[in-house]
Write an enzyme that holds these catalytic residues in place. Structure first.
Site, PDB file in Angstrom:
ATOM      1  N   LEU A 243      52.381  50.279  38.877  1.00 17.49           N
ATOM      2  CA  LEU A 243      51.091  49.792  38.387  1.00 17.49           C
ATOM      3  C   LEU A 243      51.253  48.460  37.653  1.00 17.49           C
ATOM      4  O   LEU A 243      50.463  47.532  37.843  1.00 17.49           O
ATOM      5  CB  LEU A 243      50.462  50.826  37.445  1.00 17.49           C
ATOM      6  CG  LEU A 243      50.117  52.194  38.029  1.00 17.49           C
ATOM      7  CD1 LEU A 243      49.426  53.036  36.968  1.00 17.49           C
ATOM      8  CD2 LEU A 243      49.238  52.067  39.249  1.00 17.49           C
ATOM      9  N   ALA A 290      45.727  28.739  43.531  1.00 14.18           N
ATOM     10  CA  ALA A 290      44.318  29.072  43.304  1.00 14.18           C
ATOM     11  C   ALA A 290      43.669  29.482  44.620  1.00 14.18           C
ATOM     12  O   ALA A 290      44.015  28.988  45.684  1.00 14.18           O
ATOM     13  CB  ALA A 290      43.583  27.872  42.715  1.00 14.18           C
ATOM     14  N   CYS A 298      45.902  47.161  46.962  1.00 13.90           N
ATOM     15  CA  CYS A 298      46.690  47.550  45.796  1.00 13.90           C
ATOM     16  C   CYS A 298      46.249  46.911  44.482  1.00 13.90           C
ATOM     17  O   CYS A 298      46.107  47.608  43.476  1.00 13.90           O
ATOM     18  CB  CYS A 298      48.162  47.220  46.039  1.00 13.90           C
ATOM     19  SG  CYS A 298      48.922  48.210  47.342  1.00 13.90           S
TER      20      CYS A 298
END
Length: 1005
Positions: A243, A290, A298
């Protein structure tokens, strides 16, 4: 379990129960879930471990059929070749989940774990129902010991939940070990990531049996992954690491996207900033590009998982911190879509937009959370017609995703969405081309050819937020650069006499837009929609009659025009500010007709910056406008009178301009004349004595009340204005860079207005309550449609210098009339190269000023050219147009009493500024061109936008622009280059700055 080893593989005492006797040399793996993780992962395991049988199972028969066909259900570079080599050898795809579970020694759970869309944790927590179903099926089916590996992205403590399910529902005598083995794959490079991973993370119980299970999974990876890259942890650390890794990557993308917005507002380059930041070894360069925003299955899901975990643990500041990463991503997508709409005149209704790329990134067919979907949703909601092309995403997938996002059926979407077979088909007759996915093939497209296929005023937008408007082809820019290297030809003064009809062409469609008829019964939304439809029609009419590159740059932001409409509606008298040097360019006959004839209101033209031209020319311009526009009130003005360092007859010395000094007090010429003009129009209806008193206070340097009331005015006519008969409102309009803000400040007596950095980006504008009976309404500067050639647009401040891609020809344009060698004090250049070019001037100026390129330390001619253009814009190198017939009547105007009186007024104002209490600083030429300016004149990237060549009756005053590159020119160019090269060597070795030879000068203009 035991630690016995067979061929280096840890074994379990229960292996004889696996159903295949003592055949433990044939290790069996089952993977539940044939998706983006399970399929590629098992393919690599099977290819690297030929003695291991790998079976991938899934409840979807269609998906399994695709894996067994020549058309795999997903695209990953290199995957298809591997599958074809090992499929049905030791890699199998099946729907028989029970058999695969029973035979397996190790079972991967690689099922989908989407974010919950219901109940507790809605929009935050992961939906683990598929993981739970897989665990229950294993428990009900398995008859021997198993190692169960959670491969799906799961929240912390999911392994404990799986253990509980297995323990509760297991068959008698069956033991399980549950491991966490998160994947760290990037779609598009998954095969490379699997073959050479940065690390393989395995988490398990800190027990003997847990360690043996970890060793067994580690043994599988050790067939191709070095042991030092296999990291073992406890289960919690493994789950949380996954995570956190994705959250950090998502955070970097959102961070650089916020910087991209800052760069756009300031003129910085986000790619250059990212490169500079990425070179810091502590930061690194990856994930600093960018874009429209991150996508995929995910990042967003894992950030939400982390948010939900923090909320569950009562760590609200942590949750709010990571929530901002998601919010920035959503904002960036919407901002990009809004940019498309705004740059297509504020509306995309009925317009065709080409979308290149639908996958969330290149080299994958995955569209989950793709930013392209959100951009398409925004554009469809605005009424756009989309033509989409993606090299790998299927038509069915595109319509399925759009249907899910918009709530419309495929049949409904097909009325507004077409799927193209290639980029050129998508771009044909589009109003804009939007590149949402960075596929390599998009870098190789023939963009000049695509541009020709676009409709009229067209845009190419890419995900790094660089907008290219009417970008000139590379060969045209190169042609102009070659022309700028040819010897200059001086032109006569008469060639600067330009009639206003040549600029605006009365009777053509180049009129100003006006607000369509409306009623108070309309809602604000109905009114805005009607205005948008009208404005689109107005622009379409223009571009149906003229090619885009034959027109000058003009305002295409409806919001800015709305502010002009509102100014005309609410103001009693309209003032149009023009720069007297370019009066015929800055004055719109269309506005004159609209104000005086349609609205029956007085219009005053203010000839500003009169100190920058000879007084005789000011009088000639006044006479010209008086004859052309009889209902016009004409005033002269200057906010910062400069010293007349020459006589009226010496025109050339009006070109020599030193550094502009801004003083604390305003000694303007014109406020009193403006008052008298307004008084003559108003008469006795309104008492203007308080205004006259205010002007006297300013003239006498008395203290002025800085606490003036400011009022924001809405652009909608449906908004009632508190209009009474006891006050008058003056509306100030004009082009950019004509000095409107300075005039307003000089009328008030101190600074109250600054130049807007975002004109047209607000639905409100400012009204200043100057006195109880006088209000000043400031309308943003805007450019009317006209025919003004490009170099003249730049010099007149109409076209932004920051957008100029090739600045050398405008410098040549200046040098055709002005004594540039004298002004810039480049005497050596004329001695060494008598027939000098625009490029020679730029090169000599770069050497004199010390403008050098960063890497090679060569003269930075681009920066020098930009510097010269900015000096011209500021009036420090001074070009001014003449009214028709002025050259022939020059002597008459020189002796005109009005010109003599005007010169006297300027001299009095300057003398007052020279009193001891006025902070006047003199200086030499080094102050006239201070080094501090250089920070604002940094050279722009060659990718800066340009807007195409402009024509004035098909004649360009920069005569070289009309030349063909014939053989004579090429030979001449060779001679010029050789001469320039010799001159550069000489100049580089000489003293570049001889301050003792510089003339002193001081000006406040």
């Amino acid at each position: 379990m035991t630690s016995n080893d067979n061929d280096g593989m840890p074994t379990f005492s229960g292996d004889e129960k696996n159903g295949h006797g003592d055949e433990h040399s044939t290790f069996r793996i089952c993977c539940i879930g044939a998706g983006y993780v399970g399929g590629p992962t098992c393919a690599i395991i099977a290819s690297k471990c030929p003695h291991i049988k790998v079976t991938v199972v899934d409840v979807s028969a269609d998906r399994i059929a695709a894996w067994n066909s020549d058309h795999l259900p997903l695209f990953e570079p290199g995957l298809e070749d591997i599958i074809k080599t090992i499929r049905n050898r030791n890699l199998f795809f099946s729907t028989d989940t029970k058999k695969a579970i029973q035979e397996a020694d190790l079972i991967f759970i690689s099922v989908n774990t989407p974010t919950k869309s219901y109940g507790f944790g809605n929009g935050r927590a992961p939906d683990l129902r598929y993981v739970e179903e897989a665990a229950r099926q294993i428990a009900h089916t398995a008859t021997s010991n198993k190692i169960v590996v959670e491969k799906s992205t799961v929240p912390v403590n999911a392994a404990e939940s799986i253990k509980t399910i297995l323990k509760t529902n297991k068959q008698p005598g069956v033991c399980y070990q549950v491991l966490s083995n998160p994947e760290f794959l990037a779609e598009g490079s998954a095969i490379c990531d699997l073959l050479a991973p940065d690390r393989v993370l395995i988490g398990g119980d800190e027990s003997i049996d847990g360690s043996l299970a970890i060793k067994k999974l580690s043994w599988v990876y050790e067939h191709w992954v070095p042991k030092e890259r296999i990291l073992t942890t406890n289960t919690w650390s493994s789950e949380l690491s996954k995570l956190v890794a994705n959250a950090f990557l998502a955070q970097r993308i959102s961070s650089i996207n916020t910087i991209s917005a800052v760069c756009e507002a300031t003129g910085a380059s986000v790619s250059e900033v990212a490169k500079a930041v990425g070179l810091d070894s502590r930061i690194g360069s990856k994930f600093l590009n960018a874009s429209v925003g991150f996508g995929g299955s995910c990042f967003q899901k894992d950030v939400y998982n982390l948010i939900y975990l923090a909320e569950s643990l009562k760590l609200e500041p942590v949750a709010q911190y990571w929530l901002q990463v998601i919010k920035i991503n959503d904002w960036q997508r919407e901002r990009f879509a809004h940019m498309i709409v705004q740059n297509l005149f504020g509306s995309v209704s009925g317009k065709k937009i080409a979308i290149l790329g639908f996958a969330f990134k290149k080299d994958t067919a995955d569209t989950r959370e793709s930013s392209s979907i959100y951009v398409c949703r925004y554009l469809l909601a605005e009424g756009a017609s989309l033509h989409i092309y993606d090299p790998k995403v299927s038509v069915q997938r595109i319509f399925l995703d759009l249907s899910e996002q918009t709530g419309k059926s495929e049949a409904e979407l097909r009325n507004h969405v077409r799927i193209a077979t290639d980029a050129y088909e998508a771009a044909k007759e589009s109003h804009a081309l939007v590149i949402c996915t960075e596929w390599d093939e998009f870098k190789k497209l023939d963009y000049p050819l695509i541009y020709k296929k676009l409709i009229r005023i067209s845009y190419i937008l890419i995900t790094s937020y660089r907008l290219h408007f009417q970008r000139e082809p590379r060969d045209e820019i190169d042609r102009r650069k070659k022309i700028a290297q040819l010897p200059l030809e001086k032109l006569s003064e008469e060639s600067l006499e330009i009639p206003i009809e040549q600029i605006y062409r009365p009777g053509s469609v180049l009129d100003m837009p006006v607000r369509p008829a409306w009623t108070y019964s309309m809602t604000k939304e109905q009114l805005e929609k009607q205005e948008q439809t009208y404005f689109n029609s107005y622009l379409d009419k223009i571009f149906a009659n003229y090619e885009a590159n034959s027109l000058s740059y003009f305002e295409m932001n409806l919001e800015t025009w709305r502010q002009l409409w509102r100014t005309i509606e609410i103001c009693d008298i309209i003032l149009m500010i023009v720069d007297v040097r370019f009066a015929v360019l800055h004055f719109s006959p269309a506005l004159y007709d609209n104000v005086t004839r349609v609205n029956n209101k007085p219009l005053i033209i203010i000839l500003n910056k009169i100190d920058l031209v000879p007084p005789s020319l000011v009088i000639a311009v006044k006479d010209y406008f008086s004859k052309k526009f009889p209902q016009l009130h004409i005033l002269t003005y200057t906010s910062y009178p400069k010293d007349l360092s020459t006589t009226r007859e010496d025109f050339d010395n009006y070109q020599v301009m030193a550094r502009i000094v801004r003083r604390k007090n305003y000694y303007a010429i014109g406020p009193l004349a403006l008052f008298e003009c307004i008084s003559s129009i108003v008469g006795s209806r309104i008492d203007l004595s308080s205004w006259k008193q205010h002007i006297q206070q300013c003239m006498n340097d008395e203290m002025i009340d800085n606490q003036l009331k400011h009022e924001n005015i809405d652009v909608s006519p449906l908004t009632n204005i508190n209009k009474t008969a006891n006050h008058i409102t003056l509306g100030f309009t004009g082009y950019p860079n004509v000095g409107k803000s300075s005039i307003l400040n000089s009328i008030v007596g101190h600074k109250v207005v600054s130049v807007s950095r975002t004109p047209g980006h607000t639905k409100h504008f400012q009204t200043i309550h100057l006195t109880p009976t006088v209000r000043l309404c400031d309308c943003p500067g805007l450019v009317f449609p006209s025919f003004v050639e490009r170099p003249l647009q730049i010099l007149a401040g109409i076209y932004p210098i920051a957008q100029v891609q090739e600045p050398y020809t405008p410098v040549g344009y200046l040098a055709q009339w002005l004594p540039m060698i004298k002004l810039l004090k480049l005497d050596k250049l004329e001695q060494e190269i008598p027939k000098y070019s625009a490029m020679d001037i730029c090169e000599a100026w770069s050497i004199k000023r010390g403008f050098l390129t960063a890497k090679a330390c060569r003269p930075d001619v681009y920066r020098a050219a930009n510097h010269i253009l900015r000096l011209a814009l500021d009036g420090r190198i001074n070009l001014y147009l003449r009214p028709p017939g002025f050259t022939a009547d020059k002597q008459r105007y020189l002796s005109d009493p009005r010109a003599i009186e005007l010169e006297h007024q300027i001299k009095l104002a300057v003398d007052k500024q020279k009193l001891p209490d006025s902070s006047v600083s003199g200086g030499d030429d080094s102050e006239a061109f201070p080094a501090s300016d250089d920070h604002q004149l940094a050279s722009r990237s060659a990718s800066t936008t340009d807007y195409g060549a402009d024509d004035v009756e098909d004649v360009n005053r920069f005569t070289h622009l009309n030349r063909d590159d014939d053989d004579d020119d090429k030979e001449q160019l060779k001679l010029v280059k050789n001469t320039r090269r010799r001159a550069r060597r000489k100049s580089s070795n000489s003293n570049q700055h001889n301050d003792e030879d510089e003339e002193e000068g001081e000006v406040d203009g």
